[in-house]
Design an enzyme around this catalytic site. Structure first.
Site, PDB file in Angstrom:
ATOM      1  N   GLY A 160       0.574  -1.532   0.341  1.00  0.00           N
ATOM      2  CA  GLY A 160      -0.309  -0.343   0.142  1.00  0.00           C
ATOM      3  C   GLY A 160       0.764   1.262   0.120  1.00  0.00           C
ATOM      4  O   GLY A 160       2.151   0.856   0.275  1.00  0.00           O
ATOM      5  N   GLN A 175       3.348   9.573   0.925  1.00  0.00           N
ATOM      6  CA  GLN A 175       4.812   9.476   1.034  1.00  0.00           C
ATOM      7  C   GLN A 175       5.233   9.731  -0.419  1.00  0.00           C
ATOM      8  O   GLN A 175       6.785   9.546  -0.264  1.00  0.00           O
ATOM      9  CB  GLN A 175       4.191   7.720   1.282  1.00  0.00           C
ATOM     10  CG  GLN A 175       3.622   7.342   2.653  1.00  0.00           C
ATOM     11  CD  GLN A 175       4.186   5.588   2.713  1.00  0.00           C
ATOM     12  OE1 GLN A 175       2.734   5.087   2.330  1.00  0.00           O
ATOM     13  NE2 GLN A 175       5.342   5.393   3.110  1.00  0.00           N
ATOM     14  N   CYS A 203       6.407  -0.396   6.379  1.00  0.00           N
ATOM     15  CA  CYS A 203       6.275   0.748   6.306  1.00  0.00           C
ATOM     16  C   CYS A 203       7.522   1.480   4.763  1.00  0.00           C
ATOM     17  O   CYS A 203       8.567   1.332   5.286  1.00  0.00           O
ATOM     18  CB  CYS A 203       5.703   2.501   6.781  1.00  0.00           C
ATOM     19  SG  CYS A 203       5.159   3.908   6.414  1.00  0.00           S
ATOM     20  N   LEU A 204       6.688   1.469   4.258  1.00  0.00           N
ATOM     21  CA  LEU A 204       8.637   2.387   3.357  1.00  0.00           C
ATOM     22  C   LEU A 204       8.945   3.750   3.269  1.00  0.00           C
ATOM     23  O   LEU A 204       9.885   3.741   2.968  1.00  0.00           O
ATOM     24  CB  LEU A 204       7.169   2.731   2.112  1.00  0.00           C
ATOM     25  CG  LEU A 204       7.185   1.160   1.076  1.00  0.00           C
ATOM     26  CD1 LEU A 204       5.945   1.568  -0.444  1.00  0.00           C
ATOM     27  CD2 LEU A 204       7.528   0.184   0.848  1.00  0.00           C
ATOM     28  N   HIS A 209      -3.267   1.340   8.515  1.00  0.00           N
ATOM     29  CA  HIS A 209      -2.648   1.945   7.976  1.00  0.00           C
ATOM     30  C   HIS A 209      -1.878   3.578   7.520  1.00  0.00           C
ATOM     31  O   HIS A 209      -1.551   4.231   7.034  1.00  0.00           O
ATOM     32  CB  HIS A 209      -1.797   0.825   7.574  1.00  0.00           C
ATOM     33  CG  HIS A 209       0.203   1.295   7.352  1.00  0.00           C
ATOM     34  ND1 HIS A 209       1.281   0.837   8.445  1.00  0.00           N
ATOM     35  CD2 HIS A 209       0.732   1.877   6.617  1.00  0.00           C
ATOM     36  CE1 HIS A 209       2.829   0.932   7.747  1.00  0.00           C
ATOM     37  NE2 HIS A 209       1.957   1.929   7.294  1.00  0.00           N
ATOM     38  N   GLU A 210      -2.557   2.970   6.136  1.00  0.00           N
ATOM     39  CA  GLU A 210      -2.169   3.500   4.790  1.00  0.00           C
ATOM     40  C   GLU A 210      -3.490   5.060   5.195  1.00  0.00           C
ATOM     41  O   GLU A 210      -2.703   6.207   5.439  1.00  0.00           O
ATOM     42  CB  GLU A 210      -3.328   3.782   3.780  1.00  0.00           C
ATOM     43  CG  GLU A 210      -2.235   2.406   2.982  1.00  0.00           C
ATOM     44  CD  GLU A 210      -0.365   2.549   2.716  1.00  0.00           C
ATOM     45  OE1 GLU A 210      -0.182   3.535   2.806  1.00  0.00           O
ATOM     46  OE2 GLU A 210       0.285   1.386   3.026  1.00  0.00           O
ATOM     47  N   HIS A 221      -1.290   7.978   7.741  1.00  0.00           N
ATOM     48  CA  HIS A 221      -1.309   8.647   6.800  1.00  0.00           C
ATOM     49  C   HIS A 221      -1.308   9.857   6.897  1.00  0.00           C
ATOM     50  O   HIS A 221      -0.474  10.613   6.735  1.00  0.00           O
ATOM     51  CB  HIS A 221       0.516   8.239   5.354  1.00  0.00           C
ATOM     52  CG  HIS A 221       1.307   7.058   5.309  1.00  0.00           C
ATOM     53  ND1 HIS A 221       2.093   7.245   6.374  1.00  0.00           N
ATOM     54  CD2 HIS A 221       1.245   5.676   5.248  1.00  0.00           C
ATOM     55  CE1 HIS A 221       2.997   6.561   6.140  1.00  0.00           C
ATOM     56  NE2 HIS A 221       2.090   5.427   6.118  1.00  0.00           N
TER      57      HIS A 221
HETATM   58 ZN    ZN Z   1       3.354   3.302   6.202  1.00  0.00          ZN
END
Ligand code: ZN
Length: 176
Positions: free
Chosen positions: A48, A53, A101-102, A143-144, A147
């Site tokens: 995701g 991000q 997480c990226l 999670h997304e 953000h």
């Molecule tokens: Zn993340």
């Protein structure tokens, strides 16, 4: 032609902002943002991505559960673009599960999330959509979604001992 962005890393201000509601879903600007998100996500092992991000403080996420080296037991689904998403928990039931997480490479942690949620979002055509998500896909969504409100998953960790170096997480072959 591909549009690949760098991924904002923890500490970047954009990850701590409340992202703006998208007013014109079908504008060229938003289409471009979505293409960059799709192309960038495709270059990663992520499941995701959220617009902040890639440095864009707008309420857009992509949920793309698929089995990867990072998440070997993730269910396969068609990547779904969700604009101005919202959700409600269908029960108070939360479960701890592993996340990464990226924007926070090299770390995994156990995070409590609602197991079942009802979501609403606008799709790329401008239609209002509703879906019921559970388990891992519900986890990705939450999670997304965080953000978009300037939160990262580490903010929800209940005990610092639930934070692992990714190398240790992989060594112990913990499942998702
Ligand atoms: Zn993340």
């Amino acid at each position: 032609m591909t549009n690949i962005s760098e991924i904002a890393q923890l500490g970047a201000k954009v990850l701590r902002l409340k992202a703006q509601v998208v007013a014109d879903v079908r504008s060229a600007e938003i289409l471009q943002v979505i293409e960059i998100m799709q192309d960038t996500l495709a270059t990663t092992q992520g499941v995701g991505i959220a617009a902040p991000q890639i440095g864009v403080s707008k309420r857009i996420i992509i949920i793309a559960s698929r089995p990867t080296a990072r998440y070997p037991s993730a269910p396969l689904m068609t990547p779904t673009v969700m604009i101005n998403p919202a959700f409600q928990a269908l029960s108070d039931n939360k479960e701890k599960g592993w996340e990464g997480c990226l924007s926070i490479p090299g770390i995994r942690a156990l995070v409590p999330r609602y197991k079942e949620i009802l979501i609403h979002y606008t799709d790329q055509q401008g239609s209002l959509m509703e879906a019921r998500l559970e388990e891992f896909v519900a986890r990705i969504f939450q999670h997304e979604f965080d953000h978009l409100d300037g939160k990262v998953y580490l903010d929800r960790v209940e005990d610092n001992r639930d934070i692992f170096a990714e190398s240790e997480y992989l060594k112990h072959s913990l499942s998702v």
